[in-house]
Design a protein around this motif. Structure first.
Motif, mmCIF file in Angstrom:
data_model
loop_
_atom_site.group_PDB
_atom_site.id
_atom_site.type_symbol
_atom_site.label_atom_id
_atom_site.label_comp_id
_atom_site.label_asym_id
_atom_site.label_seq_id
_atom_site.Cartn_x
_atom_site.Cartn_y
_atom_site.Cartn_z
ATOM 1 N N SER B 2 -0.097 2.479 -13.786
ATOM 2 C CA SER B 2 0.003 2.801 -12.369
ATOM 3 C C SER B 2 -0.497 4.208 -12.093
ATOM 4 O O SER B 2 -0.631 5.027 -12.999
ATOM 5 C CB SER B 2 1.455 2.682 -11.899
ATOM 6 N N PHE B 3 -0.748 4.446 -10.823
ATOM 7 C CA PHE B 3 -1.178 5.757 -10.358
ATOM 8 C C PHE B 3 -0.044 6.361 -9.538
ATOM 9 O O PHE B 3 0.469 5.721 -8.621
ATOM 10 C CB PHE B 3 -2.432 5.611 -9.492
ATOM 11 N N SER B 4 0.360 7.556 -9.897
ATOM 12 C CA SER B 4 1.408 8.236 -9.141
ATOM 13 C C SER B 4 0.760 9.210 -8.164
ATOM 14 O O SER B 4 0.121 10.172 -8.572
ATOM 15 C CB SER B 4 2.329 9.004 -10.090
ATOM 16 N N GLY B 27 4.728 -3.919 -2.726
ATOM 17 C CA GLY B 27 4.123 -5.224 -2.958
ATOM 18 C C GLY B 27 2.826 -5.432 -2.198
ATOM 19 O O GLY B 27 2.083 -6.374 -2.460
ATOM 20 N N GLN B 28 2.537 -4.523 -1.274
ATOM 21 C CA GLN B 28 1.334 -4.685 -0.446
ATOM 22 C C GLN B 28 0.091 -4.207 -1.192
ATOM 23 O O GLN B 28 0.132 -3.230 -1.928
ATOM 24 C CB GLN B 28 1.521 -3.885 0.849
ATOM 25 N N GLU B 29 -1.010 -4.943 -0.983
ATOM 26 C CA GLU B 29 -2.291 -4.533 -1.546
ATOM 27 C C GLU B 29 -2.914 -3.464 -0.641
ATOM 28 O O GLU B 29 -2.892 -3.617 0.585
ATOM 29 C CB GLU B 29 -3.249 -5.725 -1.598
ATOM 30 N N THR B 55 -1.794 -2.124 -5.821
ATOM 31 C CA THR B 55 -0.598 -2.702 -5.209
ATOM 32 C C THR B 55 0.502 -1.646 -5.179
ATOM 33 O O THR B 55 0.734 -0.956 -6.182
ATOM 34 C CB THR B 55 -0.104 -3.903 -6.038
ATOM 35 N N ILE B 56 1.169 -1.526 -4.038
ATOM 36 C CA ILE B 56 2.241 -0.539 -3.902
ATOM 37 C C ILE B 56 3.422 -0.957 -4.788
ATOM 38 O O ILE B 56 3.961 -2.062 -4.643
ATOM 39 C CB ILE B 56 2.713 -0.428 -2.438
ATOM 40 N N VAL B 74 4.174 8.050 -3.661
ATOM 41 C CA VAL B 74 4.067 6.602 -3.792
ATOM 42 C C VAL B 74 3.435 6.282 -5.136
ATOM 43 O O VAL B 74 2.586 7.022 -5.639
ATOM 44 C CB VAL B 74 3.246 6.007 -2.625
ATOM 45 N N GLU B 75 3.888 5.175 -5.735
ATOM 46 C CA GLU B 75 3.335 4.730 -7.003
ATOM 47 C C GLU B 75 2.535 3.456 -6.745
ATOM 48 O O GLU B 75 3.016 2.537 -6.080
ATOM 49 C CB GLU B 75 4.478 4.459 -7.990
ATOM 50 N N ILE B 76 1.317 3.442 -7.233
ATOM 51 C CA ILE B 76 0.407 2.332 -6.944
ATOM 52 C C ILE B 76 -0.105 1.744 -8.255
ATOM 53 O O ILE B 76 -0.615 2.484 -9.110
ATOM 54 C CB ILE B 76 -0.797 2.828 -6.098
#
Lengths: 336, 421
Positions: B2-4, B27-29, B55-56, B74-76
């Motif tokens: 993931s990307f922080s 959960g959103q793209e 994705t969130i 936010v983590e993606i």
């Protein structure tokens, strides 16, 4: 003098569209914490790009303030490359190759204007054929440096084009609080030089005015003040919130006179431009920018590199600062 | 994988920001550069776009919460490596490390001789709260003192003794804002203080108005038994917006009706001492509002087009934005007449000052039961003290009285609102 050909205008439009596109991506990069404070170019593209194209990048100089670089592709790809490096925070971003006749950005307002006069005077003394165009804003025009520089340039008949880009706002100060004069170009009278105001959203008009000023300077006729009237379509910088002071109706009116859309409409009517061409230019501009950002972020810097750009020999205070930096910085350098 | 995305310094020396609104959910793209969130900083509200597509996975703060620069926003899930060591901007990562590992208590106290590291807004806050920055331990990036550090120090009764204690409380999340009660008003350390920001603007406007406008004031006290009943019945109605109908809203409608009947009260004098009288084409009501940052006067534009419910709603909207610091330039300009509800602070009579560029102001005191003579008998009735301040250059005593009478008539018998002005 010379109205630019439609082919020339198309080259200018390509630079303008690329600049507008890259400005949008750079804004996002700033909001993502990847680059520092940035001054968006939106609304100034026609003035900067057309003025650059009226110059000969092998002989003439372009001295910017801080909003111009995205539209200066005419002076070589290094301008964008170094601008990106600068925005990432690398000290090397202010160093352009000597063959590129564009000066580093000036954050301190109007300091580049006396530089331009000195540079132009020197070129004249050395019998070099080029001219120096110096770009500054309506806010800068109130600085004492501008007065001194224009006055001296008039006396010396230095080959300078003073490009005063009047975007109506000095951060939040409107032009009505900047000057009581009817136009900024009127000041030229007091320096004994020609002054002209042109529609800065009209690339052909800007090209024409700068071309004429350049021809005058090259033929020994001395400097010209060219005021271009535009409207700042975005924030002053990423640290500014224009919704607090820009009347929405003024901005709306200015958007209807968007310089990019105006030139695009003209060339579309001439059969030289379409949506497909635009999409291609935008995609290439973004791709280039992304590659340059990746490259800039991969660069490291060292404490010495930070300090080496200031003086040949450190002052006492700098020597102390260099020592402190060396003691606290990670060995082997780090990100800018 | 993931990307922080860590909260970046999007201003110049920003310390923290408030999450105003999320545009995405877990959960959103999202695609790259898609707006994720609106944050409010000292300077402005800004949309932050996504640095990556993915994705969130997690939101780092709820709406209304404040985050420090370098904290997880936010983590993606972008299908790549760990953002902190992978693609994340190195400078931000370094900030995050400092923020995450440096417990406040382990930070050395700033040496008294070194200039404390703090942004101008924080230094100003320290001045306002009477906090000596050299006694505050900074918990921000690079030991920088944050606003929360200052608030924490400000709520400690005394600076901690130098050698023994670890310093004032610096737990940012727990540090409450100043309580904001009457006892907290009027605080400032001894010394000379420049009048800056809103205080400076207020000072200049008040001085200009007081020195240029010859004020007259006309006062009255209205038996508002019928108005109190009127308002209670409206509030009992099952209609949207009924709750927003206040005495202030009724007074605003009454004042607007009176301004339409006497347009000169809606006018103002141009030039000093007086060149012309400008009569506007419509009523824009300024509503004087006390905010944390000082007196602000948001404007209900085109008040003459609003019925009572719409007026009540618009007043709630503009004063709400003013209190939360989100008023736009348009919200704060163009008033032709101002109402100040000083009674909300408890006062009975006051002599309000007319804002520059206007010709009159209506003040409302506090509604309370007071003795009233009715048919030769003193009885207790709810009364509303009102004050009209008027520019005597264009408003004579008879006009001031006529205007005040019109307002009083509507407020003492709200059925008047049904009768055309």
């Amino acid at each position: 003098m010379a109205r630019p050909t439609d082919d020339r205008l198309r080259t200018i439009l390509v630079d303008m569209v690329a600049a507008r596109t890259q400005a949008g991506r750079l804004w996002n990069l700033q909001r993502q914490g990847r680059i520092g404070t940035l001054a968006p170019i939106d609304g100034h593209e026609a003035t900067f790009a057309a003025a650059a194209h009226a110059l000969d990048p092998t002989e003439d100089w372009f001295l910017p303030q801080y909003r111009e670089p995205l539209a200066l592709q005419h002076f070589g790809p290094e301008v964008l490359e170094q601008y990106v490096l600068y925005n990432v925070g690398h000290p090397d971003g202010s160093r352009l190759p000597e063959s590129v006749r564009v000066a580093p950005l000036q954050i301190s307002l109007a300091t580049q204007v006396p530089h331009a006069v000195g540079l132009a005077w020197g070129m004249r003394l050395r019998d070099e054929p080029g001219v120096v165009l110096v770009s500054f804003g309506d806010g800068s025009s109130s600085e004492g440096d501008v007065h001194e520089a224009m006055n001296l340039a008039g006396v010396l008949r230095a080959p300078v084009v003073f490009l005063c880009v009047n975007n109506q706002w000095a951060i939040s100060t409107p032009l009505s609080l900047q000057t009581a004069a009817a136009s900024l170009a009127d000041r030229a009278v007091g320096y004994g030089i020609p002054g002209v105001t042109v529609d800065g959203n009209d690339a052909a008009a800007v090209f024409d005015a700068v071309d004429e000023a350049r021809a005058r300077a090259r033929s020994g006729g001395g400097p010209t003040l060219v005021e271009t009237t535009v409207y700042r379509l975005a924030a002053h910088t990423t640290a500014d919130d224009p919704t607090r002071y820009v009347p929405p109706e003024d901005l709306e009116a200015a958007r209807r006179d968007d310089p990019v859309e105006r030139l695009a409409a003209h060339l579309q009517a001439a059969g030289l431009w379409n949506d497909e061409a635009r999409a291609t230019v935008e995609a290439e501009a973004l791709d280039l920018l992304d590659r340059l950002v990746d490259r800039a972020e991969a660069r490291t810097t060292t404490p010495d590199e930070v300090m080496d750009h200031c003086f040949v020999v450190d002052t006492q205070r700098m020597a102390r600062q260099r020592q402190e930096l060396l003691e606290t910085a990670p060995a082997g350098g780090g990100p800018p | 994988m993931s990307f922080s995305f860590l909260l970046p310094d999007i201003g110049e020396g920003l310390e923290e920001a408030e999450v105003v609104e999320w545009f995405v959910a877990v959960g959103q793209e999202v695609v790259r550069d898609q707006p994720l969130v609106e944050v409010l900083t000292d300077k402005a509200s800004s949309e932050l776009p996504s640095p990556v597509a993915g994705t969130i996975l997690r939101l780092g703060a709820a709406e209304g919460e404040r985050l420090r620069v370098g904290a997880l926003l936010v983590e993606i899930d972008d299908g790549s490596g760990d953002g902190l060591t992978g693609d994340a901007p190195a400078a931000a990562a370094a900030t995050a490390t400092a923020g995450a590992t440096a417990a406040p208590a382990t930070r050395p106290k700033a040496s008294p001789t070194a200039r404390p590291k703090a942004a101008p807004a924080t230094r100003r806050l320290a001045l306002d709260l009477g906090v000596d920055l050299s006694t505050v331990a900074g918990t921000g990036p690079g030991g920088r003192i944050t606003a929360d550090d200052v608030r924490g120090a400000g709520t400690a009764s005394q600076p901690a003794p130098a050698a023994s204690a670890p310093g004032p409380s610096t737990t940012p999340a727990a540090a409450p804002l100043p309580a904001g009660g009457p006892l907290d008003l009027g605080q400032a350390p001894p010394g000379r203080h420049q009048l800056r920001g809103i205080r400076g603007v207020v000072a200049r406007n008040m001085a200009q108005a007081w020195s240029e406008i010859p004020h007259i004031h006309s006062m009255d006290e209205i038996d508002v038994s019928l108005l109190v009943d009127f308002r209670a019945r409206i509030r009992a109605m099952d209609r949207p917006g009924a709750d927003a109908v206040t005495v202030l809203a009724v007074a605003a409608v009454a004042a607007t009706r009176a301004l339409l009947r006497h347009p000169v009260v809606n006018a103002h004098v141009e030039g000093h001492p007086g060149d012309a009288m400008v009569v506007p084409d419509g009523v824009n009501l300024g509503i004087a509002t006390a905010t944390e940052r000082g007196l602000v006067v948001p404007v209900v534009h085109d008040a003459h087009r609003l019925d009572l419910f719409a007026m009540a709603q618009r007043i709630a909207e503009v004063t709400g934005r003013a209190r939360s610091g989100q008023a736009t330039a348009a919200d704060l300009s163009g008033a032709t007449f101002t109402i100040t509800n000083y009674g909300s602070l408890g006062g009975r009579f006051a002599t309000p000052i007319i804002p520059p560029g206007q010709g009159a102001i209506l003040g409302l005191g506090a509604v309370a039961e007071r003795p009233v003579a009715v048919d030769g008998t003193v009885v207790a009735r709810p009364t509303l003290p009102v004050v009209l301040g008027a520019d005597h250059r264009i408003i004579d005593g008879d006009l001031a009285e006529a205007f005040r009478r019109a307002v009083v008539d509507d407020l003492s018998e709200p059925l008047n609102l049904l009768v055309g002005g």
